[in-house]
Motif scaffolding. Structure first.
Motif, PDB file in Angstrom:
ATOM      1  N   ASP A 163      -5.631  -2.126  -5.106  1.00 29.94           N
ATOM      2  CA  ASP A 163      -5.041  -2.551  -3.799  1.00 29.94           C
ATOM      3  C   ASP A 163      -6.114  -3.494  -3.199  1.00 29.94           C
ATOM      4  O   ASP A 163      -7.120  -3.151  -2.397  1.00 29.94           O
ATOM      5  N   GLN A 170      -7.765   0.271  -0.988  1.00 29.77           N
ATOM      6  CA  GLN A 170      -7.669  -1.058  -0.164  1.00 29.77           C
ATOM      7  C   GLN A 170      -8.801  -1.050   0.856  1.00 29.77           C
ATOM      8  O   GLN A 170      -9.662  -1.916   1.104  1.00 29.77           O
ATOM      9  N   THR A 176       0.731  -1.025  -0.097  1.00 36.51           N
ATOM     10  CA  THR A 176      -0.019   0.079  -0.041  1.00 36.51           C
ATOM     11  C   THR A 176       0.843   1.416  -0.219  1.00 36.51           C
ATOM     12  O   THR A 176       0.408   2.252  -0.750  1.00 36.51           O
TER      13      THR A 176
HETATM   14 MG   LIG Z   1      -2.064  -2.700   2.090  1.00 31.95          MG
END
Ligand SMILES: [Mg+2]
Ligand SMILES: Nc1ncnc2c1ncn2[C@@H]1O[C@H](COP(=O)(O)OP(=O)(O)OP(=O)(O)O)[C@@H](O)[C@H]1O
Lengths: 436, 322
Positions: free
Chosen positions: B166, B90, B50
């Motif tokens: 993500d 994410q 990330t």
């Molecule tokens: Mg991550």
């Protein structure tokens, strides 16, 4: 430009979804302002007070004592109940009524004779509930004028009056040590009074139909002069309370918005904003604009209610009034941004914002007028932008000053707002890394 | 699909480093992605996936190193080159209080899609992820899978040519997961460049041509799937699954462990699992020993080479906490 408008529209849409914020921003300030406005004198007439319970016992039953009872009954300050002595004492003892008066037998005759022989003065009993000292002193203060006007009223009952004059004459004639010159004078004035009453008998007969208990005029007259600039402008407690309360709730919502901005910064949606070709300036400007619009809507709703339902009037300049409102919106919005920028985390921002806003409100006179503060606090108050705003709103509403009265406050609010905006611009981190 | 070595490099990371306090989250990461390529970024929790994405999209500034988008570095927050990127964060990045249409309309405006083109962009993104019929419902009322699909749609509004996904299927039911896979496969077919993070090797195998394995902020493998499979086939062996007619005797474990080149042996009643170094030699030897011992086999199967084993071999760590 498109992004700027998109941010504003989004913020407003989110805000309108938040029921709690809406109630806080539109309903609560109106209710609070109505309440406080009522407490601080309402629409400028006599404040609406609840009547003081008063029990009266008339053991005399003479025209004079009935006059006094009527004088109390006709005064809306008191809610009078006439009863017997035992019941009166019981009521006061039980705390159901704070004060009571007992007029003794022979009240009226003794009252007149008491003028000449102090040991014969009648004793009026004042009953009171010890927890109601204020009512007691108020009643005591009103006793003399009420008795004067009530007895006078009773005396104007011609028969009773003439009877009393006859007895007075007998007394004067009997008083052996009275110097001759004074005796003559007194007898003379009694004769005049007798003649007056005799003439009045005629007019009483004639105007009987229109008779209401006419109080004797007091020997002086009170001329109230509330000082406002425009003829017809009257003090309106609601004008001040609506200004103070709407500003209070605007600032409270600004705390929420500042905290919300930081919470949003930690959220995924902010990552999308950051990933888009969007500048920090556009973001801050969008936020500031939507906050200002939210603040403006509160002022609009509050003053719309104040004007339509509470008799608040813009006796000063409408232009000045609008300018002050806009300046306050600008100040509030930049304050929110600055608080978020300085606080950095939601928790720290709340911790910082609450005392700042409370001080701004209290010292700015949003709750209670600042003139009752000690002088050093008053000096500090002069530095409160909130105080400038509220004073300026007062100036444009009930004080009815002309537009020049708001130049300085508006300039001050804009200057402080710009300073706060500058702080936000310099210090607001939009990367939003926790703890770095 | 496109592993064309002559396609232009659209994204290049050179020696990226990013620290948080004294923790180095990304520690000298370098890679290149060519137009139309589909690259899986695989790594365990906290590997730095990330953080790498955040640097690519300009959310975080690298402490050192360089990032080139279409050959140029981002010069400012408003750099129009950002429009080439579509980020699927994410964490769900949606306004739950608002309906799907309003969410997408906002993100489209922020991405610089013109006012007049927003309704069409929103409509087609919703259709793409199969949420047209829920356009006017509050996102808060959506299921987890639907939110994930909308999260993907929000990255597509400005029709970017590079998509950064993500963990786009994290915490999603199998049905929505398949729908998202289909969407991603379709994007790939349309020639988009994809960079995809995940903890699942099988997702990489299904969606990507190339895999970058990252661990503790460093790249440990950057290779095509085909070559990696080859490496797995020779290096990490195969997994044999044998079902016996009778429950195994106590001595069977010892018998199997004696075979040279044998890995782990697990026996549970009638079922036997054996890891062998090489599929051909290993399986014939195992079957021969069983026949010698007079043990009857009901069924026999060999698992294909497992890429997760490659990861384990390279990092000594599991991709996920099991
Ligand atoms: Mg991550
Ligand atoms: N804002 C931050 N502040 C401090 N540390 C951070 C921050 N963001 C990430 N880290 C740390 O950097 C390291 C890498 O995190 P990152 O989120 O990039 O991992 P990841 O590979 O995406 O993991 P996951 O698979 O769990 O999403 C972790 O050790 C994490 O704790």
């Amino acid at each position: 430009m498109d992004s700027w408008i998109a941010i504003i529209r989004l913020d407003l849409a989110l805000f309108l979804r938040d029921r709690k914020a809406l109630v806080l921003l539109y309903l609560v300030p109106v209710l609070m302002a109505a309440f406080f406005g009522q407490l601080t004198g309402g629409t400028g007439g006599k404040a609406e007070r609840s009547a003081i319970g008063l029990v009266l016992v008339d053991l005399d039953g003479s025209a004079a004592s009935r006059g006094v009872v009527a004088a109390f009954t006709n005064d809306s300050t008191f809610a009078v109940v006439v009863t017997n002595e035992a019941a009166a004492r019981a009521r006061v003892t039980a705390g159901r009524v704070p004060v009571g008066l007992i007029f003794p037998p022979g009240f009226s005759t003794n009252l007149l004779q008491g003028i000449f022989q102090s040991d014969r003065r009648p004793v009026v009993t004042l009953l009171f509930d010890p927890s109601h000292e204020t009512e007691r002193s108020l009643l005591e203060g009103m006793l003399v004028p009420k008795i004067v006007s009530g007895v006078a009223e009773g005396l104007l009952n011609v028969d009773v009056g003439r009877d009393l004059i006859a007895r007075g004459r007998t007394n004067i004639l009997r008083a052996e040590r009275l110097p001759e010159i004074q005796r003559r004078l007194l007898l003379d004035s009694l004769a005049q009074a007798d003649a007056f009453l005799e003439s009045r008998r005629m007019s009483v007969v004639q105007t009987n139909a229109a008779a209401g208990p006419a109080e004797l005029p007091l020997p002086y007259r009170v001329d109230d002069q509330p000082l406002t600039r425009v003829a017809g402008a009257r003090y309106n407690g609601f004008a001040h309370s609506f200004a103070g309360m709407s500003l209070q709730f605007v600032l409270m919502v600004m705390i929420d918005l500042a905290v919300g901005l930081l919470t949003e910064r930690q959220s995924g949606t902010f990552r999308r904003l950051r990933a888009a070709p969007l500048s920090r300036a556009t973001l801050l400007l969008g936020k500031a604009t939507s906050y200002a619009i939210i603040a403006l809507s509160t002022f609009v709703v509050s003053f719309a209610v104040a004007i339509s339902a509470f008799g608040v009037r813009i006796h000063g300049s409408w232009f000045g009034f609008v300018a002050v409102i806009l300046a306050l919106c600008y100040f509030s919005a930049t304050l929110a941004l600055a608080l978020a920028a300085i606080g950095r985390t939601p928790k720290a921002t709340r911790g910082l914002a609450i005392p700042v806003v409370l001080i701004l409100l209290m010292l700015g006179g949003a709750w209670i007028p600042s003139f009752i503060f000690p002088s050093w606090v008053r000096t500090v108050s002069l530095w409160m932008p909130t105080g400038w705003g509220i004073e300026a709103l007062d100036a444009m509403t009930w004080r009815g000053l002309d537009v020049s009265a708001v130049f300085l406050p508006v300039a001050g609010l804009v200057a402080v707002g710009t300073l706060l905006g500058g702080i936000a611009w310099r210090r607001f981190r939009w990367d939003g890394e926790a703890g770095s | 699909m496109n592993t064309d070595r002559s396609a232009p490099v659209v994204l290049a990371a050179r020696n990226l480093v990013r620290r948080f306090g004294d923790r180095t989250a990304v520690d000298g990461v370098s890679f290149e992605v060519r137009a139309g390529e589909s690259v899986g970024l695989l790594g365990p929790n906290g590997a730095g996936k990330t953080t790498t994405f955040s640097m690519i999209t300009g959310l975080l500034r690298p402490d050192s190193g360089e990032l080139l988008l279409g050959g140029a570095a981002l010069v400012s927050d408003t750099d129009p080159i950002k429009r080439r990127l579509g980020l699927v964060p994410q964490d769900l990045a949606l306004y739950e209080e608002l309906d799907a249409r309003r969410n997408l309309g906002f993100f489209a405006a922020i991405q610089g899609v013109g006012q007049s083109r927003i309704p069409e962009a929103v409509r087609s993104a919703l259709e793409f992820v199969g949420l047209s019929d829920r356009a006017d419902d509050r996102v808060g009322t959506f299921s987890g899978g639907m939110k994930r699909r909308l999260n993907l749609a929000a990255a597509l509004l400005h029709d970017p040519d590079i998509l950064l996904l993500d963990e786009p299927t994290v915490g999603v039911d199998p049905q929505s997961r398949n729908a998202i896979f289909d969407n991603i496969a379709e994007l790939r077919r349309r020639g988009k460049t994809l960079l995809y993070t995940t903890h699942y090797m099988e997702e990489v195998e299904r969606l990507c041509d190339r895999v970058i394995i990252i661990d503790r902020g460093r790249i440990v493998v950057d290779d095509s799937l085909a070559r990696l499979r080859h490496r797995a086939g020779t290096g990490a062996g195969a997994e044999l699954r044998i079902e016996l007619e009778e429950p195994a005797s106590d001595t069977l474990s010892g018998t199997l462990r004696d075979i040279p080149g044998i890995g782990s042996v697990r026996i549970d009643g009638r079922s036997v699992q054996v890891r062998v170094g090489s599929l051909a030699a290993g399986s014939s030897e195992v079957l021969r020993r069983l026949a010698e011992a007079g043990i009857a086999v009901r069924s026999f199967s060999a698992e294909p080479p497992n890429l997760e084993a490659v990861f384990l071999e390279l990092t000594g760590r599991s991709l996920r906490d099991s």
